[in-house]
Scaffold this active site. Structure first.
Site, PDB file in Angstrom:
ATOM      1  N   ALA A  12       0.869  -1.177   0.000  1.00  0.00           N
ATOM      2  CA  ALA A  12       0.000   0.000   0.000  1.00  0.00           C
ATOM      3  C   ALA A  12       0.907   1.229   0.000  1.00  0.00           C
ATOM      4  O   ALA A  12       2.059   1.167   0.456  1.00  0.00           O
ATOM      5  CB  ALA A  12      -0.893  -0.018   1.219  1.00  0.00           C
ATOM      6  N   GLY A  27       0.641  -5.068   0.915  1.00  0.00           N
ATOM      7  CA  GLY A  27      -0.503  -5.218   0.005  1.00  0.00           C
ATOM      8  C   GLY A  27      -0.165  -5.983  -1.269  1.00  0.00           C
ATOM      9  O   GLY A  27      -1.053  -6.540  -1.911  1.00  0.00           O
ATOM     10  N   GLU A  63      -0.419  -9.513  -0.304  1.00  0.00           N
ATOM     11  CA  GLU A  63      -1.865  -9.754  -0.142  1.00  0.00           C
ATOM     12  C   GLU A  63      -2.570  -9.891  -1.498  1.00  0.00           C
ATOM     13  O   GLU A  63      -3.461 -10.717  -1.663  1.00  0.00           O
ATOM     14  CB  GLU A  63      -2.489  -8.617   0.671  1.00  0.00           C
ATOM     15  CG  GLU A  63      -2.013  -8.625   2.122  1.00  0.00           C
ATOM     16  CD  GLU A  63      -2.431  -7.378   2.876  1.00  0.00           C
ATOM     17  OE1 GLU A  63      -1.917  -6.285   2.558  1.00  0.00           O
ATOM     18  OE2 GLU A  63      -3.272  -7.487   3.770  1.00  0.00           O
ATOM     19  N   GLU A  88       4.200  -4.826   7.746  1.00  0.00           N
ATOM     20  CA  GLU A  88       3.393  -3.759   8.359  1.00  0.00           C
ATOM     21  C   GLU A  88       3.775  -3.446   9.800  1.00  0.00           C
ATOM     22  O   GLU A  88       3.683  -2.298  10.249  1.00  0.00           O
ATOM     23  CB  GLU A  88       1.900  -4.118   8.299  1.00  0.00           C
ATOM     24  CG  GLU A  88       1.277  -4.042   6.913  1.00  0.00           C
ATOM     25  CD  GLU A  88       1.496  -5.277   6.057  1.00  0.00           C
ATOM     26  OE1 GLU A  88       2.189  -6.212   6.509  1.00  0.00           O
ATOM     27  OE2 GLU A  88       0.961  -5.310   4.932  1.00  0.00           O
TER      28      GLU A  88
HETATM   29  N1  CAA Z   1       4.548   3.229  -0.907  1.00  0.00           N
HETATM   30  C1  CAA Z   1       4.914   4.374  -1.493  1.00  0.00           C
HETATM   31  N2  CAA Z   1       6.057   4.521  -2.189  1.00  0.00           N
HETATM   32  C2  CAA Z   1       6.838   3.440  -2.291  1.00  0.00           C
HETATM   33  C3  CAA Z   1       6.522   2.214  -1.706  1.00  0.00           C
HETATM   34  C4  CAA Z   1       5.305   2.128  -0.989  1.00  0.00           C
HETATM   35  N3  CAA Z   1       4.884   0.992  -0.424  1.00  0.00           N
HETATM   36  N4  CAA Z   1       7.517   1.323  -1.966  1.00  0.00           N
HETATM   37  C5  CAA Z   1       8.424   1.989  -2.704  1.00  0.00           C
HETATM   38  N5  CAA Z   1       8.023   3.253  -2.905  1.00  0.00           N
HETATM   39  C6  CAA Z   1       8.712   4.299  -3.664  1.00  0.00           C
HETATM   40  C7  CAA Z   1       9.868   4.896  -2.862  1.00  0.00           C
HETATM   41  O1  CAA Z   1       9.398   5.914  -1.998  1.00  0.00           O
HETATM   42  C8  CAA Z   1      10.748   5.426  -3.978  1.00  0.00           C
HETATM   43  O2  CAA Z   1      10.160   6.641  -4.436  1.00  0.00           O
HETATM   44  P1  CAA Z   1      11.121   7.889  -4.887  1.00  0.00           P
HETATM   45  O3  CAA Z   1      11.940   7.352  -6.022  1.00  0.00           O
HETATM   46  O4  CAA Z   1      10.150   8.943  -5.270  1.00  0.00           O
HETATM   47  O5  CAA Z   1      11.944   8.202  -3.675  1.00  0.00           O
HETATM   48  C9  CAA Z   1      10.556   4.404  -5.102  1.00  0.00           C
HETATM   49  O6  CAA Z   1       9.316   3.721  -4.802  1.00  0.00           O
HETATM   50  C10 CAA Z   1      11.669   3.377  -5.151  1.00  0.00           C
HETATM   51  O7  CAA Z   1      11.792   2.812  -3.859  1.00  0.00           O
HETATM   52  P2  CAA Z   1      13.195   2.733  -3.086  1.00  0.00           P
HETATM   53  O8  CAA Z   1      14.044   3.887  -3.458  1.00  0.00           O
HETATM   54  O9  CAA Z   1      12.890   2.541  -1.643  1.00  0.00           O
HETATM   55  O10 CAA Z   1      13.794   1.417  -3.759  1.00  0.00           O
HETATM   56  P3  CAA Z   1      14.732   0.327  -3.062  1.00  0.00           P
HETATM   57  O11 CAA Z   1      15.116  -0.607  -4.141  1.00  0.00           O
HETATM   58  O12 CAA Z   1      15.803   0.963  -2.250  1.00  0.00           O
HETATM   59  O13 CAA Z   1      13.762  -0.441  -2.023  1.00  0.00           O
HETATM   60  C11 CAA Z   1      11.753  -1.550  -1.292  1.00  0.00           C
HETATM   61  C12 CAA Z   1      12.655  -1.152  -2.482  1.00  0.00           C
HETATM   62  C13 CAA Z   1      12.471  -2.560  -0.407  1.00  0.00           C
HETATM   63  C14 CAA Z   1      10.493  -2.166  -1.883  1.00  0.00           C
HETATM   64  C15 CAA Z   1      11.428  -0.294  -0.463  1.00  0.00           C
HETATM   65  O14 CAA Z   1      10.930   0.709  -1.328  1.00  0.00           O
HETATM   66  C16 CAA Z   1      10.391  -0.537   0.592  1.00  0.00           C
HETATM   67  O15 CAA Z   1      10.703  -1.055   1.651  1.00  0.00           O
HETATM   68  N6  CAA Z   1       9.131  -0.118   0.326  1.00  0.00           N
HETATM   69  C17 CAA Z   1       8.047  -0.216   1.280  1.00  0.00           C
HETATM   70  C18 CAA Z   1       7.547  -1.629   1.404  1.00  0.00           C
HETATM   71  C19 CAA Z   1       6.463  -1.740   2.451  1.00  0.00           C
HETATM   72  O16 CAA Z   1       6.692  -1.467   3.614  1.00  0.00           O
HETATM   73  N7  CAA Z   1       5.271  -2.148   2.023  1.00  0.00           N
HETATM   74  C20 CAA Z   1       4.143  -2.332   2.902  1.00  0.00           C
HETATM   75  C21 CAA Z   1       3.274  -1.121   2.933  1.00  0.00           C
HETATM   76  S1  CAA Z   1       2.020  -1.248   4.168  1.00  0.00           S
HETATM   77  C22 CAA Z   1       0.779  -2.165   3.468  1.00  0.00           C
HETATM   78  O17 CAA Z   1       0.880  -2.672   2.376  1.00  0.00           O
HETATM   79  C23 CAA Z   1      -0.424  -2.273   4.337  1.00  0.00           C
HETATM   80  C24 CAA Z   1      -1.581  -2.982   3.824  1.00  0.00           C
HETATM   81  O18 CAA Z   1      -1.714  -4.170   3.934  1.00  0.00           O
HETATM   82  C25 CAA Z   1      -2.725  -2.232   3.316  1.00  0.00           C
END
Ligand code: CAA
Length: 257
Positions: free
Chosen positions: A63, A108, A111, A131
């Site tokens: 998400a 997500g 999921e 999460e």
């Molecule tokens: N939401 C919003 N933006 C995201 C994102 C997310 N879940 N995952 C990645 N992005 C964005 C980053 O902010 C970044 O944007 P910018 O280039 O504008 O800075 C771009 O995508 C590339 O990401 P990274 O620079 O972080 O790339 P990386 O290769 O270093 O890392 C990653 C990749 C490990 C996936 C890392 O981005 C990450 O940890 N993302 C979050 C993952 C996460 O925690 N997901 C769970 C969300 S909560 C959820 O999903 C709840 C639910 O059930 C409803």
């Protein structure tokens, strides 16, 4: 559609989530487009559906954290209800569905893959429900479907620790059905889908209904939505999501130098 592409080859549909600048993260807009695309499917024409992310870095990174960061409890609830409704719609389609997972399938994203009937993964795939590290819980059915697929004990461990698992571990615990080299994952998904799509639509609808009635018809997604919402407006949630945003901003600044 801005973020969803639907292509149909023979009796197989391929739905691609394309928001690559955020590694295909799901925000309100993407979820609504996904819902509308599922509504538009013509089951006289499409007999099997593949779901994938655009590119090879991510299936779906979860998400959208930037969108969720300042959610109120009510907004958190609405987001979870929307996501759960869309994923239940996907789960209930009268045709088989295959998630072709290449790269990250986090939160997500994991999921979404679990709302499909079959998960095929690339060797580069990474799964996690991270999460807990964001001060929230899965909000799109993860607290329910993960336990059905891998067992309650394993699901709780993955939910509590948020640890990332590789494609081969996902295969070992039954989260995915098969693992392929990254270069051929989408080809293999297409092959399986074309094979499945040849079957009788009536028989496939019946077998899916029979399995889902036993394992997926009693999900307590409303309970999950209320609990997901209760995690918002807390100090931990705000700080953890802020930290993620700051980390990505800092990374960008560093790359510029
Ligand atoms: N939401 C919003 N933006 C995201 C994102 C997310 N879940 N995952 C990645 N992005 C964005 C980053 O902010 C970044 O944007 P910018 O280039 O504008 O800075 C771009 O995508 C590339 O990401 P990274 O620079 O972080 O790339 P990386 O290769 O270093 O890392 C990653 C990749 C490990 C996936 C890392 O981005 C990450 O940890 N993302 C979050 C993952 C996460 O925690 N997901 C769970 C969300 S909560 C959820 O999903 C709840 C639910 O059930 C409803």
């Amino acid at each position: 559609m801005k973020h969803i592409l639907l292509e149909i080859k023979g009796a197989v549909g391929t739905l691609t989530i394309d928001r690559q600048d955020a590694l295909n993260a799901l925000n309100f807009e993407v979820l609504k487009e996904l819902s509308e695309t599922l509504d538009s499917l013509d089951f006289n024409r499409v007999n099997c559906l593949i779901i994938r992310g655009a590119g090879t870095r991510a299936f779906v990174s979860g998400a959208d954290i930037a969108e969720m960061k300042n959610f109120s409890v009510e907004e958190g609830h609405n987001f979870s209800v929307l996501g759960n409704n869309v994923f239940t719609k996907l789960d209930s389609l009268p045709i088989p569905t295959i998630a072709a997972v290449c790269g990250y399938a986090l939160g997500g994203g994991c999921e979404l893959s679990m709302a499909c009937d079959i998960r095929l993964a690339s060797e580069s795939a990474v799964f996690s429900q991270p999460e807990m590290g964001l001060g929230i819980i899965p909000g799109f059915g993860g607290t329910q479907r993960l336990a059905v697929l891998v067992g309650v004990g394993r699901a709780k461990e993955l939910l509590y620790t948020g640890r990332r698992i590789s494609a081969s571990e996902a295969l070992n615990i039954g989260l995915v059905n098969a693992v392929y080299p990254t270069e051929i994952i989408f080809e293999e998904a297409e092959k399986m889908a074309q094979r499945i799509a040849k079957n009788s639509p009536t028989a496939m609808r019946a077998v899916k209904k029979a399995v889902n009635k036993t394992y997926f018809s009693d999900l307590h997604t409303n309970v999950e939505a209320n609990l997901f919402a209760s995690c918002f407006e807390t100090e931990e949630q705000r700080a953890a999501m802020e930290a993620f945003i700051e980390r990505t901003i800092a990374k960008k600044e560093k790359e510029k130098k």
